[in-house]
Design a protein around this motif. Structure first.
Motif, PDB file in Angstrom:
ATOM      1  N   TYR A  35      75.219 -92.501 -47.969  1.00 49.20           N
ATOM      2  CA  TYR A  35      75.238 -91.551 -46.992  1.00 49.20           C
ATOM      3  C   TYR A  35      75.277 -92.389 -45.690  1.00 49.20           C
ATOM      4  O   TYR A  35      75.860 -91.533 -44.550  1.00 49.20           O
ATOM      5  CB  TYR A  35      74.579 -90.291 -47.097  1.00 49.20           C
ATOM      6  CG  TYR A  35      74.854 -89.294 -48.037  1.00 49.20           C
ATOM      7  CD1 TYR A  35      75.685 -88.439 -47.769  1.00 49.20           C
ATOM      8  CD2 TYR A  35      74.423 -89.504 -49.530  1.00 49.20           C
ATOM      9  CE1 TYR A  35      75.887 -87.256 -48.846  1.00 49.20           C
ATOM     10  CE2 TYR A  35      74.976 -88.770 -50.426  1.00 49.20           C
ATOM     11  CZ  TYR A  35      75.631 -87.598 -50.140  1.00 49.20           C
ATOM     12  OH  TYR A  35      75.852 -86.669 -51.092  1.00 49.20           O
ATOM     13  N   GLY A  54      71.091 -85.625 -52.546  1.00 45.31           N
ATOM     14  CA  GLY A  54      72.631 -85.542 -52.606  1.00 45.31           C
ATOM     15  C   GLY A  54      73.069 -84.266 -53.205  1.00 45.31           C
ATOM     16  O   GLY A  54      72.670 -84.113 -54.313  1.00 45.31           O
ATOM     17  N   PRO A  55      73.696 -83.188 -52.724  1.00 50.16           N
ATOM     18  CA  PRO A  55      74.221 -83.427 -51.237  1.00 50.16           C
ATOM     19  C   PRO A  55      73.105 -83.628 -50.352  1.00 50.16           C
ATOM     20  O   PRO A  55      71.997 -83.226 -50.683  1.00 50.16           O
ATOM     21  CB  PRO A  55      75.031 -82.118 -51.290  1.00 50.16           C
ATOM     22  CG  PRO A  55      75.435 -81.603 -52.582  1.00 50.16           C
ATOM     23  CD  PRO A  55      74.338 -82.332 -53.378  1.00 50.16           C
ATOM     24  N   LYS A  73      76.218 -79.479 -44.501  1.00 48.02           N
ATOM     25  CA  LYS A  73      76.036 -80.166 -45.929  1.00 48.02           C
ATOM     26  C   LYS A  73      77.216 -81.083 -46.062  1.00 48.02           C
ATOM     27  O   LYS A  73      78.305 -80.607 -46.127  1.00 48.02           O
ATOM     28  CB  LYS A  73      76.153 -78.744 -46.871  1.00 48.02           C
ATOM     29  CG  LYS A  73      76.010 -79.170 -48.335  1.00 48.02           C
ATOM     30  CD  LYS A  73      76.200 -77.920 -49.071  1.00 48.02           C
ATOM     31  CE  LYS A  73      76.110 -78.472 -50.633  1.00 48.02           C
ATOM     32  NZ  LYS A  73      76.439 -77.378 -51.815  1.00 48.02           N
ATOM     33  N   THR A 124      78.491 -83.984 -48.697  1.00 43.78           N
ATOM     34  CA  THR A 124      78.591 -84.240 -50.196  1.00 43.78           C
ATOM     35  C   THR A 124      79.725 -85.467 -50.525  1.00 43.78           C
ATOM     36  O   THR A 124      80.648 -85.203 -49.771  1.00 43.78           O
ATOM     37  CB  THR A 124      79.397 -83.109 -51.080  1.00 43.78           C
ATOM     38  OG1 THR A 124      78.392 -81.964 -50.960  1.00 43.78           O
ATOM     39  CG2 THR A 124      79.212 -83.416 -52.488  1.00 43.78           C
ATOM     40  N   ASN A 134      82.315 -87.975 -51.733  1.00 39.05           N
ATOM     41  CA  ASN A 134      83.585 -87.863 -52.512  1.00 39.05           C
ATOM     42  C   ASN A 134      84.184 -89.176 -52.607  1.00 39.05           C
ATOM     43  O   ASN A 134      85.266 -89.305 -51.886  1.00 39.05           O
ATOM     44  CB  ASN A 134      84.492 -86.828 -52.023  1.00 39.05           C
ATOM     45  CG  ASN A 134      85.619 -86.287 -52.802  1.00 39.05           C
ATOM     46  OD1 ASN A 134      85.488 -86.677 -54.063  1.00 39.05           O
ATOM     47  ND2 ASN A 134      86.767 -85.917 -52.337  1.00 39.05           N
ATOM     48  N   MET A 155      83.717 -88.304 -47.688  1.00 35.80           N
ATOM     49  CA  MET A 155      82.621 -87.059 -48.003  1.00 35.80           C
ATOM     50  C   MET A 155      83.064 -85.735 -47.444  1.00 35.80           C
ATOM     51  O   MET A 155      83.788 -85.648 -46.218  1.00 35.80           O
ATOM     52  CB  MET A 155      81.314 -87.531 -47.411  1.00 35.80           C
ATOM     53  CG  MET A 155      81.262 -87.161 -45.906  1.00 35.80           C
ATOM     54  SD  MET A 155      79.415 -87.191 -45.216  1.00 35.80           S
ATOM     55  CE  MET A 155      78.657 -88.735 -45.861  1.00 35.80           C
ATOM     56  N   ASP A 156      82.814 -84.836 -48.139  1.00 32.74           N
ATOM     57  CA  ASP A 156      82.966 -83.417 -47.714  1.00 32.74           C
ATOM     58  C   ASP A 156      81.905 -82.933 -46.791  1.00 32.74           C
ATOM     59  O   ASP A 156      80.938 -82.987 -46.894  1.00 32.74           O
ATOM     60  CB  ASP A 156      83.130 -82.432 -49.003  1.00 32.74           C
ATOM     61  CG  ASP A 156      84.112 -82.771 -49.895  1.00 32.74           C
ATOM     62  OD1 ASP A 156      85.336 -83.272 -49.618  1.00 32.74           O
ATOM     63  OD2 ASP A 156      83.990 -82.728 -51.163  1.00 32.74           O
ATOM     64  N   TYR A 157      82.508 -82.129 -45.653  1.00 37.92           N
ATOM     65  CA  TYR A 157      81.638 -81.601 -44.647  1.00 37.92           C
ATOM     66  C   TYR A 157      81.768 -80.203 -44.715  1.00 37.92           C
ATOM     67  O   TYR A 157      83.032 -79.395 -44.527  1.00 37.92           O
ATOM     68  CB  TYR A 157      82.378 -82.222 -43.144  1.00 37.92           C
ATOM     69  CG  TYR A 157      81.605 -81.849 -42.055  1.00 37.92           C
ATOM     70  CD1 TYR A 157      80.867 -82.687 -41.320  1.00 37.92           C
ATOM     71  CD2 TYR A 157      81.903 -80.389 -41.585  1.00 37.92           C
ATOM     72  CE1 TYR A 157      80.252 -82.200 -40.009  1.00 37.92           C
ATOM     73  CE2 TYR A 157      81.195 -79.972 -40.334  1.00 37.92           C
ATOM     74  CZ  TYR A 157      80.339 -80.763 -39.745  1.00 37.92           C
ATOM     75  OH  TYR A 157      79.849 -80.440 -38.400  1.00 37.92           O
ATOM     76  N   GLU A 158      80.521 -79.447 -44.773  1.00 39.41           N
ATOM     77  CA  GLU A 158      80.538 -77.944 -44.744  1.00 39.41           C
ATOM     78  C   GLU A 158      79.519 -77.345 -43.808  1.00 39.41           C
ATOM     79  O   GLU A 158      78.393 -77.760 -43.932  1.00 39.41           O
ATOM     80  CB  GLU A 158      80.209 -77.289 -46.175  1.00 39.41           C
ATOM     81  CG  GLU A 158      81.275 -77.572 -47.253  1.00 39.41           C
ATOM     82  CD  GLU A 158      81.028 -76.959 -48.606  1.00 39.41           C
ATOM     83  OE1 GLU A 158      81.685 -76.980 -49.453  1.00 39.41           O
ATOM     84  OE2 GLU A 158      79.767 -76.494 -48.665  1.00 39.41           O
TER      85      GLU A 158
END
Length: 202
Positions: free
Chosen positions: A89, A143-144, A165, A167, A169, A174-177
């Motif tokens: 990360y 992780g996440p 958050k 995660t 990928n 990486m996914d961003y939420e």
């Protein structure tokens, strides 16, 4: 008439035994000081006390060739990734984030993530080319990863705090939420997540 008393005969054997015993006693008495002097005679060389023992660390066994030649230093074990930022990360990530709240549009963001443990500062962020800037704090590791974004510049127009958050990928994506965002005039957490996007490294 009276008979004169008869003198008893002397026993010469008893006298000889007494004389022998006396001679032996005299010889023993003469030898005792000599024996005691030999027993208590000090050694020719003085004895010295052994040096105090020192504590040393035992070298690792070399029973097999696969063993390390040197012991690993204490305190250099790998950090527990469940309470820290995993290596995957770390780095600089950028991308476009779309608000899922109707009419809010989107924004560009860049996160620079550094090593750190829970609640520690682990980097910086900026959005829309620096319109909003601030610091990243680790809320959840492993992780996440969950980061808290604390705005330090232009707080009036940007969120005061936001939880994101992330995660992984793949190696460079990486996914961003956005879990939730606190603004001066309120808190946004609906829909959940209220914003989403994809960040890429570099």
């Amino acid at each position: 008439m009276t008979v004169p008393p008869v003198e008893p005969k002397k026993d010469h054997r008893a006298q000889i035994i007494v004389a022998i015993i006396g001679a032996c006693a005299a010889i023993i008495a003469a030898l005792i000081p000599v024996v005691l002097m030999q027993v208590n005679k000090p050694d020719d060389k003085p004895t010295t006390s052994p040096p105090p023992a020192t504590t040393t660390m035992a070298a690792p066994s070399h029973a097999t060739s696969s063993q390390s030649e040197t012991a690993e230093p204490v305190g250099e074990s790998s950090p527990d990734e469940s309470v820290s930022v995993p290596e995957g990360y770390q780095g600089t990530w950028s991308g476009r984030i779309d608000w899922l709240v109707p009419g809010w549009g989107s924004y560009n963001t860049t996160l620079t993530i550094t090593p750190g443990s829970l609640t520690a500062m682990v980097g910086q962020f900026n959005t829309n080319g620096g319109q909003c800037r601030g610091l990243l704090y680790l809320e959840s590791g492993g992780g996440p990863v969950v980061l808290r974004l604390s705005t330090t510049y232009n707080v009036g127009s940007c969120s005061v705090l936001a939880d994101v958050k992330l995660t992984l990928n793949g190696d460079d994506e990486m996914d961003y939420e956005l879990v939730g965002a606190q603004f001066v005039n309120g808190y946004v957490n609906q829909p959940s997540p209220p914003a989403r996007g994809v960040l890429r490294s570099g």
